[in-house]
Design a protein around this motif. Structure first.
Motif, mmCIF file in Angstrom:
data_model
loop_
_atom_site.group_PDB
_atom_site.id
_atom_site.type_symbol
_atom_site.label_atom_id
_atom_site.label_comp_id
_atom_site.label_asym_id
_atom_site.label_seq_id
_atom_site.Cartn_x
_atom_site.Cartn_y
_atom_site.Cartn_z
ATOM 1 N N UNK A 153 41.040 28.054 37.903
ATOM 2 C CA UNK A 153 41.743 27.348 36.825
ATOM 3 C C UNK A 153 41.527 27.971 35.435
ATOM 4 N N UNK A 154 41.433 29.284 35.395
ATOM 5 C CA UNK A 154 41.388 29.985 34.110
ATOM 6 C C UNK A 154 42.802 29.913 33.528
ATOM 7 N N UNK A 155 42.931 29.512 32.263
ATOM 8 C CA UNK A 155 44.272 29.457 31.669
ATOM 9 C C UNK A 155 44.973 30.812 31.740
ATOM 10 N N UNK A 156 46.221 30.782 32.125
ATOM 11 C CA UNK A 156 47.018 32.004 32.286
ATOM 12 C C UNK A 156 46.934 32.909 31.053
ATOM 13 N N UNK A 157 47.010 32.317 29.857
ATOM 14 C CA UNK A 157 47.002 33.115 28.633
ATOM 15 C C UNK A 157 45.650 33.793 28.379
ATOM 16 N N UNK A 158 44.588 33.327 29.018
ATOM 17 C CA UNK A 158 43.281 33.972 28.872
ATOM 18 C C UNK A 158 43.080 35.103 29.875
ATOM 19 N N UNK A 159 43.814 35.061 30.960
ATOM 20 C CA UNK A 159 43.608 36.059 32.021
ATOM 21 C C UNK A 159 44.181 37.421 31.664
ATOM 22 N N UNK A 160 45.301 37.455 31.017
ATOM 23 C CA UNK A 160 45.984 38.720 30.737
ATOM 24 C C UNK A 160 45.696 39.135 29.299
ATOM 25 N N UNK A 161 45.264 40.374 29.114
ATOM 26 C CA UNK A 161 44.938 40.847 27.770
ATOM 27 C C UNK A 161 45.300 42.321 27.612
ATOM 28 N N UNK A 162 45.197 42.787 26.392
ATOM 29 C CA UNK A 162 45.554 44.182 26.081
ATOM 30 C C UNK A 162 44.594 45.178 26.727
ATOM 31 N N UNK A 163 43.399 44.722 27.117
ATOM 32 C CA UNK A 163 42.438 45.634 27.737
ATOM 33 C C UNK A 163 42.917 46.174 29.080
ATOM 34 N N UNK A 164 43.817 45.470 29.738
ATOM 35 C CA UNK A 164 44.325 45.979 31.016
ATOM 36 C C UNK A 164 44.936 47.370 30.859
ATOM 37 N N UNK A 165 45.595 47.615 29.729
ATOM 38 C CA UNK A 165 46.263 48.904 29.503
ATOM 39 C C UNK A 165 45.283 50.049 29.300
ATOM 40 N N UNK A 166 44.055 49.750 28.866
ATOM 41 C CA UNK A 166 43.103 50.820 28.566
ATOM 42 C C UNK A 166 42.038 51.006 29.646
ATOM 43 N N UNK A 167 41.988 50.111 30.604
ATOM 44 C CA UNK A 167 40.936 50.165 31.609
ATOM 45 C C UNK A 167 41.271 51.040 32.808
ATOM 46 N N UNK A 168 40.209 51.387 33.525
ATOM 47 C CA UNK A 168 40.334 52.009 34.844
ATOM 48 C C UNK A 168 40.219 50.853 35.837
ATOM 49 N N UNK A 169 41.195 50.720 36.699
ATOM 50 C CA UNK A 169 41.232 49.598 37.629
ATOM 51 C C UNK A 169 40.873 50.043 39.037
ATOM 52 N N UNK A 170 40.133 49.180 39.718
ATOM 53 C CA UNK A 170 39.804 49.394 41.126
ATOM 54 C C UNK A 170 40.585 48.365 41.937
ATOM 55 N N UNK A 171 41.221 48.836 42.985
ATOM 56 C CA UNK A 171 41.987 47.974 43.878
ATOM 57 C C UNK A 171 41.477 48.185 45.299
ATOM 58 N N UNK A 172 40.954 47.119 45.892
ATOM 59 C CA UNK A 172 40.475 47.185 47.275
ATOM 60 C C UNK A 172 41.592 46.748 48.209
ATOM 61 N N UNK A 173 41.748 47.519 49.285
ATOM 62 C CA UNK A 173 42.789 47.244 50.279
ATOM 63 C C UNK A 173 42.163 47.212 51.664
ATOM 64 N N UNK A 174 42.603 46.274 52.464
ATOM 65 C CA UNK A 174 42.258 46.253 53.883
ATOM 66 C C UNK A 174 43.580 46.344 54.633
ATOM 67 N N UNK A 175 43.733 47.419 55.389
ATOM 68 C CA UNK A 175 44.996 47.664 56.106
ATOM 69 C C UNK A 175 46.196 47.532 55.181
ATOM 70 N N UNK A 176 46.071 48.123 53.971
ATOM 71 C CA UNK A 176 47.117 48.161 52.941
ATOM 72 C C UNK A 176 47.379 46.812 52.268
ATOM 73 N N UNK A 177 46.624 45.782 52.595
ATOM 74 C CA UNK A 177 46.758 44.467 51.957
ATOM 75 C C UNK A 177 45.800 44.406 50.762
ATOM 76 N N UNK A 178 46.289 44.086 49.552
ATOM 77 C CA UNK A 178 45.401 43.992 48.398
ATOM 78 C C UNK A 178 44.462 42.789 48.527
ATOM 79 N N UNK A 179 43.140 43.065 48.462
ATOM 80 C CA UNK A 179 42.164 41.995 48.713
ATOM 81 C C UNK A 179 41.146 41.812 47.595
#
Length: 140
Positions: free
Chosen positions: A29-55
C-alpha cells in the motif's frame, strides 16, 4: 531457471513496473505517487526472471544507494532477492563504488545482514513502513 539481467529503465520498464506495482503499491500500500521517481532514469536496474517470467527487481543509483528491492509473493524464499542483490553489488563494484547503502524495511533486516550489511541509526518511517539505514563496504 533463475537469471538476473542488468539494464536501464527504458529497456526494462514494463517488467519493473509490474513487479513494483504488485509488491509495493498493491501489497504494501505504498502510494502510487511515491513509488515512481526521477531516479529510475539514472539507476542501473536488476530484473530477475524465472523461465522468462519477471519475478524480482532492484536498482542501484549513481550515489551508491540500492533500493526498490522487490520479489513477487509466489517467488519468495527461492533465492530471487539474494540473486538481485548480488547482481547489484557486483554492478557497484564494477563502478568502483567503495560502499553501498540502502533503507531496509525492518522485517528484512536479517536478509540484508546475511549479505554483509550493517544497520545504522534508528528506525524511521518511509512510505508508511518502518525502515532502517544499512550500509556495506565493498572495497577489498
Amino acid at each position: 531457471m533463475l537469471r538476473v539481467e542488468l539494464g536501464d529503465w527504458s529497456a526494462m520498464a514494463p517488467s519493473l513496473e509490474l513487479i513494483r506495482r504488485e509488491v509495493f503499491v498493491i501489497e504494501q500500500r505504498v502510494p502510487e505517487e511515491m513509488e515512481w521517481d526521477a531516479d529510475d532514469a539514472t539507476g542501473v536496474h536488476a530484473l530477475a526472471l524465472i523461465d522468462e517470467c519477471p519475478v524480482g527487481c532492484g536498482r542501484l543509483l549513481p550515489d551508491a544507494h540500492i533500493g526498490r528491492i522487490a520479489v513477487r509473493a509466489p517467488f519468495r524464499l527461492r533465492g530471487v532477492g539474494r540473486a538481485v542483490m548480488l547482481a547489484l553489488l557486483d554492478a557497484a563494484r564494477r563502478r568502483s563504488m567503495p560502499h553501498v547503502e540502502l533503507h531496509a524495511q525492518t522485517h528484512a533486516l536479517r536478509f540484508y545482514e546475511r549479505l554483509g550489511f550493517v544497520a545504522e541509526g534508528p528506525v524511521f518511517d518511509e512510505a508508511g513502513l518502518p525502515h532502517r539505514r544499512m550500509s556495506r563496504v565493498l572495497a577489498s
